[in-house]
Enzyme design. Sequence first.
Site, mmCIF file in Angstrom:
data_model
loop_
_atom_site.group_PDB
_atom_site.id
_atom_site.type_symbol
_atom_site.label_atom_id
_atom_site.label_comp_id
_atom_site.label_asym_id
_atom_site.label_seq_id
_atom_site.Cartn_x
_atom_site.Cartn_y
_atom_site.Cartn_z
ATOM 1 C CE LYS A 212 -3.381 2.962 0.815
ATOM 2 N NZ LYS A 212 -2.576 4.187 0.993
ATOM 3 C CD GLU B 140 10.398 2.398 12.860
ATOM 4 O OE1 GLU B 140 10.568 3.621 13.027
ATOM 5 O OE2 GLU B 140 10.896 1.754 11.929
ATOM 6 C CB CYS C 274 11.562 6.385 13.547
ATOM 7 S SG CYS C 274 12.672 5.592 12.386
ATOM 8 C CD GLU D 172 7.513 10.025 17.264
ATOM 9 O OE1 GLU D 172 8.542 9.884 16.583
ATOM 10 O OE2 GLU D 172 6.500 9.307 17.127
#
Length: 518
Positions: free
Chosen positions: A179, A260, A297, A388
């Site tokens: 995708k 993740e 990340c 975050e």
Amino acid sequence: MADTQHLDRSQQASGFRSIDAQSGQPVGPPLAIHGLADVEAACAAAEGAFDAYRAIDNEARAAFLERIGAEIVTLGDDLILTAMRESGLPRARLEGERGRTVGQLKMFADVVRRGGWMGVRIDPSLPDRAPLPRPDLRMRMIPLGPVAVFGASNFPLAFSTAGGDTASALAAGCTVVVKGHPAHPATGAMVAGAIDAAVAACGLPTGVFSHLVGPGNELGSALVQDPRIAAVGFTGSRGGGLALVKLAQARPVPIPVYAEMSSVNPVVLLPEALKARGTALGTAFVGSLTMGAGQFCTNPGLVLAIEGEGLDAFVAAAGTALCEASAATMLTGGIHAAYEQGVAALRAHDDVKTIAQGKLGEGVTQGQAAFFETSAAQFLADKELGHEVFGAASLLVRCTSEDELHAVLREAEGQLTATIQMDAGDSDAASRLIPLLERKAGRILANGWPTGVEVSHAMVHGGPFPATSDGRTTSVGSLAIDRFLRPVSYQNLAPELLPTVLRDGTVAPRLVDGVFVD
């Protein structure tokens, strides 16, 4: 399945446009949107091709992975320019990312050739063993089945259409349905075309790889819920990852989602390091924080230090460097809006102080870097402070003692990385920290910065929740292949019925009666 194959024609006319990351304006021609019928076709093709693909020998599979890399290189500068336009990332970064993409495909080709990924174990029969004989037992790892991969926004090449999830799944012998991320549809389509070309050149079934394009969540939801999909690879937000986990677990036959998601990557500044090089650490920290507009990340979103000599020098140097940091174009308008919201919340927090902000930008999606501070007591009282903020924003937590620093880390969420800045006099403190950090992070660094992930055999890019949905795995490095394999044991099968790799006389790395034989 290239982007124009098996299209739901009712969706084709509406299309959507590629967005220029700097201007926020649509560019290029309308792109065809895939629909639910295309998900069905792609999953059916992946299932139809799976047995044939997993049966090809290791050399053929390795050559296929290398051919994908060669086809990506053949795309030339057009790929880089397209990715620059859609992501706002600079040429040098994207050229490096292309090299990483091709390099990890080659790494997995080497892994496939060596054969250790098959995990062969043989326990020969012991017919005379008392009180009971032992049967002949032979084990190998086999691919799970068709895998759904979701492209990442922040790595349009290395973590997207032909990125690490796709490369490791194909290396394992799984067929793949991607995708594509809607933030870089044209880039994804070009890379998908390269993979299609490799499929054709290697004489593989077309269902080995498919690529679906479209905005919104409908395609992804349908893909995860399709009964032929056996596992999911995802890199993105915590909300997105958890939504996919929920869908996968609600299926009649649940499947693993390797997501993740979220990490603030704490950096611990130990006292002797601060005394010796507080100013240098402050400057280097800002370099890591603002790299790539903070959209990594592994961005250092949390700094922990004990009050003492050198901490003020660190703060002053970081503040000076940050004030000189230019605003940078963020990947999408949505990411920019979420970043601005997160920074505004920290700025308005009664118990958070603004240390410095970077230069204001002129573009509509440019993010202004920011650095804040709070006390350990306030951090422990408000769990939201540990969440975050995806971008060039970080929070310094001032601790009054080593015990308080440990308390903050014990309460922190799971992380991809944890970093210790230390000098020789900090060794005892570091040794007390490491067991705690092992429980919190997938990678522990000393005297470095978390941004930058080496694609290698010993790399772990994963960690306890919410860094990933399964802290036992990694999405970078050769160990990533293990996510898409499962063990099968064969008991007392006649030699002619055994897979070739398990037959006597076959040369492959293996454990025989518990002893490794290469």
